[in-house]
Design an enzyme around this catalytic site. Structure first.
Site, PDB file in Angstrom:
ATOM      1  N   ASP A   1      45.651  35.765  38.232  1.00  0.00           N
ATOM      2  CA  ASP A   1      44.937  35.984  39.492  1.00  0.00           C
ATOM      3  C   ASP A   1      45.542  37.176  40.230  1.00  0.00           C
ATOM      4  OD1 ASP A   1      43.854  35.575  42.242  1.00  0.00           O
ATOM      5  OD2 ASP A   1      43.039  33.781  41.290  1.00  0.00           O
TER       6      ASP A   1
ATOM      7  N   GLU B   1      44.946  29.640  34.379  1.00  0.00           N
ATOM      8  CA  GLU B   1      45.139  30.566  35.491  1.00  0.00           C
ATOM      9  C   GLU B   1      46.594  30.613  35.927  1.00  0.00           C
ATOM     10  OE1 GLU B   1      43.750  31.458  40.084  1.00  0.00           O
ATOM     11  OE2 GLU B   1      44.106  29.407  39.433  1.00  0.00           O
TER      12      GLU B   1
ATOM     13  N   ASP C   1      48.714  36.195  42.385  1.00  0.00           N
ATOM     14  CA  ASP C   1      47.984  36.489  43.625  1.00  0.00           C
ATOM     15  C   ASP C   1      48.651  35.854  44.836  1.00  0.00           C
ATOM     16  OD1 ASP C   1      45.205  37.128  45.050  1.00  0.00           O
ATOM     17  OD2 ASP C   1      45.721  35.055  45.522  1.00  0.00           O
TER      18      ASP C   1
ATOM     19  N   HIS D   1      40.666  40.227  40.066  1.00  0.00           N
ATOM     20  CA  HIS D   1      40.607  41.334  41.020  1.00  0.00           C
ATOM     21  C   HIS D   1      42.006  41.912  41.082  1.00  0.00           C
ATOM     22  CE1 HIS D   1      42.856  38.841  43.788  1.00  0.00           C
ATOM     23  NE2 HIS D   1      42.013  37.868  43.512  1.00  0.00           N
TER      24      HIS D   1
ATOM     25  N   HIS E   1      43.052  41.783  48.663  1.00  0.00           N
ATOM     26  CA  HIS E   1      42.620  42.261  47.354  1.00  0.00           C
ATOM     27  C   HIS E   1      42.124  43.698  47.453  1.00  0.00           C
ATOM     28  CE1 HIS E   1      41.494  37.774  46.499  1.00  0.00           C
ATOM     29  NE2 HIS E   1      42.770  37.953  46.763  1.00  0.00           N
TER      30      HIS E   1
ATOM     31  N   SER F   1      38.569  35.461  44.571  1.00  0.00           N
ATOM     32  CA  SER F   1      38.688  34.757  43.294  1.00  0.00           C
ATOM     33  C   SER F   1      37.470  33.887  43.006  1.00  0.00           C
ATOM     34  CB  SER F   1      39.947  33.886  43.293  1.00  0.00           C
ATOM     35  OG  SER F   1      41.077  34.713  43.320  1.00  0.00           O
TER      36      SER F   1
HETATM   37 ZN   LIG Z   1      43.939  36.400  46.587  1.00  0.00          ZN
END
Ligand SMILES: [Zn+2]
Length: 684
Positions: A177, A438, A443, A487, A639, A226
């Site tokens: 992520d 994941e 992230d 992303h 992001h 996400s």
């Molecule tokens: Zn995020």
């Protein structure tokens, strides 16, 4: 005026609305799911690529300015025509036999254009054909939908993909992520090291057979989250920020938006495959939930927990993932579940073996009688690798056990342990499995600018990929393995920092710069009515001098040299507290300080003061101040737009090449599994 053309430009995708003003249909802006003439919205959206036999909700939505003179009759005057690749022109009723059109209306407010100060009231009228599909006989090519309403004609065009022969028994999709390409480069340096300017080894992901770039934007924004990104991987359809498995129409009912079938739903219903989901986040978080949920708002976590086993409004079936592992225990507890029931008991009643610790998970996975396995080891997001494995004291600080007993969750498994336990269970199905893994806290550490935690979770992901690559080789070599991100974050490395020099600069400064920093940070309030201390503004005081003294420890180009990380044997560095660390950071952030070193506890870069986020003076006390470049309500980094990497091996990996859009990833996986082959769905 927003640009109206998204994704692949199709010659046929032209909307005309010349008569709109004359007949009372207006053009509300900001309904980004709508095609260019935004008074008539068609779902799936213009430029959508549809897989033969994959289900979707076909919806046409009209927006009429709310006033008495243009009331109800709009839907009666609506005509919808579909031109097939063969040239045949047909209707929804003929193309989707058995589907009953559902008529709805609702009120909405929208800005007519970006210059409007106040929104306008509209009546929306929608007709929806639920759970329809393009039958195999239509073949590949383009379907053009023409909608006429009161003299306004709107056209959208879909590309239809015909099925291919199944090449892979299993698919494993790894999502790092927020994992941007510069993060992978930094992780490779920290993990594998460098000699004479060459990397000593590649990351496992970087050593895979096929590599591509992929764009990640959504229907409503250049910057994705996400939810819409992961949703796209499982549907092949774009959607909007916060949406899972649905197009975002203009209605308020978060469960009634037009659905997009998930790959997991198709392979469970028509192919008898198993589905597994492993995450270090809450299992209801956007990425894992994208394997079963249909909801406009990812925040509906209690409902999402129930959707996994109960299905959703207008859904064909509940996905009931055969393996579900991660955090998110809170929403299983009666106090927080969607209906006050004990969701652990509900899952148990649905056939799941329910476990909460590493030992329980491993034992259950090894038991051949285990058909469905739920492992929830934390009330919220699981701890990150660095805290699970190095700074373990951080795990004891909060009473976050998954069942609400009020004790710390100290028995959390690592990502590779969960993944291999999941494969133990899933691989018992001869018809194959789909597994999503994941690494969520790449992230979740990137947001609070915690770079060592971000990189350690990336290395944990890469080690997990290696174990699955090894497993696949030893088990028939018929598993498509893909690793990618949903992303990017705006991270990069620009040099190194000599932390000893940095600390000397802190210690030796004559007027105690640490205290100066504290004072500065406590006072900083920027131009929203806040004043910078004159000491810093003037740039001539000891505080300024100490700031410069510390920054003199940053080396760039030839002065950067190499960092000091040493692989301890399992691709993690012996210590994260090295003398020469990476000078790196994010291109977007709130006010904060950084000393480029590992934080021994969880970072919180900014704190809320009078409605705006300002530097948290306690977060990195030896750090130098970085002025925020986000809005005042931005508490963490966000992001970014950059394309992400896609890395693949196994049958079907050859399609991972060149420049991809995130919708392509679904079609690569669907092609490898032969989705739509033999007209399975039509025969049912
Ligand atoms: Zn995020």
């Amino acid at each position: 005026m927003r640009a109206s053309c998204r994704g692949v430009a199709l010659a046929a995708a032209v909307a005309v609305a010349t008569a709109a003003a004359a007949v009372g249909l207006q053009l509300p802006e900001r309904h980004f799911g709508c095609p260019p003439a935004k008074n008539v919205c068609v779902y799936p959206i213009d430029t959508a690529v549809l897989q033969c036999e994959a289900l979707f909700d076909f919806q046409v939505e009209l927006h009429v300015v709310a006033n008495a003179s243009v009331a109800n009759p709009v839907l009666d005057e609506l005509t919808i025509r579909l031109r097939l690749p063969s040239g045949e022109v047909t209707t929804p009723a003929a193309l989707f036999p058995g589907a009953t059109p559902e008529f709805r209306t609702w009120a909405l407010t929208a800005f007519r254009d970006m210059s409007d100060e106040n929104p306008t009231g509209y009546d929306a009228y929608a007709v929806t054909y639920r759970n329809v599909f393009v039958p195999l006989r239509v073949g590949k090519g383009y379907v053009t939908v023409t909608v006429e309403a009161r003299g306004v004609t709107t056209e959208v065009s879909y590309e239809i993909r015909a099925p291919t022969t199944r090449a892979a028994k299993n698919v494993v999709l790894f999502v790092g992520d927020g994992m941007s390409l510069p993060m992978m480069t930094a992780a490779r340096l920290v993990s594998r090291g460098m000699y004479q300017g060459k990397y000593k080894d590649k990351l496992t992901m970087q050593a895979m057979d096929n590599i591509a770039l992929m764009s990640t934007s959504g229907v409503d924004s250049i910057i994705t989250d996400s939810a819409n990104s992961a949703s796209t991987y499982h549907t092949g359809q774009k959607t909007s920020v916060n949406a899972l498995g649905v197009y975002a129409d203009s209605g308020d009912d978060v469960f009634a938006h037009p659905k997009q079938e998930l790959l997991t739903e198709y392979i469970k219903q028509t192919m008898g495959m198993s589905v597994g989901v492993v995450t270090t986040a809450e299992v209801q978080d956007a990425t894992p939930a994208s394997t079963w949920a249909h909801v406009r708002q990812r925040a509906e976590k209690a409902a999402i927990t129930a959707q996994a086993i109960n299905g959703c409004l207008n859904c064909v079936l509940a996905v009931r993932p055969d393996v579900l592992m991660g955090g998110g225990g809170k929403f299983f507890q009666p106090a927080f579940s969607v209906d006050g029931s004990d969701m652990y008991q509900n899952y148990s009643a649905a056939g799941y073996t329910v476990t909460h610790t590493r030992e329980e998970m491993v034992a259950a996975a090894k038991n051949p009688a285990t058909k469905k396995l739920l492992t929830i080891s934390h009330a919220g997001n699981m701890e990150v690798w660095l805290d699970r494995n190095v700074y373990q004291g951080n795990m004891d600080k909060a009473a976050n056990d998954p069942t609400g007993k009020g004790v710390p969750p100290t028995q959390q498994p690592n990502l590779d342990e969960m993944t291999m336990a999941a494969i133990d269970v899933l691989s018992r199905n001869d018809k194959g499995f789909y597994l999503l893994v994941e690494a969520a806290s790449i992230d979740k550490s990137a947001h609070p600018l915690d770079i060592p935690r971000m990189l350690s979770d990336l290395i944990e992901l890469d080690n997990t990929v290696q174990q699955v690559v090894d497993w696949a080789k030893a088990h028939g070599d018929d598993t498509l393995i893909i690793a990618t991100a949903d992303h990017a974050h705006g991270y990069d490395v620009f040099g190194t920092v000599d932390t000893q020099l940095w600390n000397n600069a802190v210690q030796s400064s004559p007027s105690n710069p640490v205290r100066d920093t504290d004072n500065y940070c406590a006072a900083v309030t920027d131009n929203a009515g806040q004043s910078f201390p004159s000491a810093f503004a003037n740039g001539t005081t000891s505080a300024r001098a100490s700031n410069l003294a510390r920054r003199a420890s940053i080396g760039t180009y030839a002065a950067a040299g190499y960092s000091d990380y040493v692989n301890r044997g399992d691709n993690f560095p012996k210590t994260w507290n090295v003398r020469t660390t990476l000078a790196s950071g994010m291109n977007n952030h709130p006010d904060h300080t950084t000393s480029f070193t590992v934080a021994t506890s969880i970072k919180k870069p900014a704190v809320l003061v009078d409605g705006a986020f300002v530097n948290n003076a306690k977060d990195d006390e030896n750090g130098v101040f970085q002025s925020g470049n986000l809005g005042p309500t931005g508490s963490t980094g966000v992001h970014t737009l950059a394309d992400v990497g896609v890395f693949a091996s196994g049958p079907g990996a050859e399609r991972v090449k060149g420049m991809l859009d995130n919708t392509d990833l679904y079609h690569i996986m669907a092609s490898a599994l032969g989705v739509g082959t033999d007209g399975r769905r039509e025969k049912k």
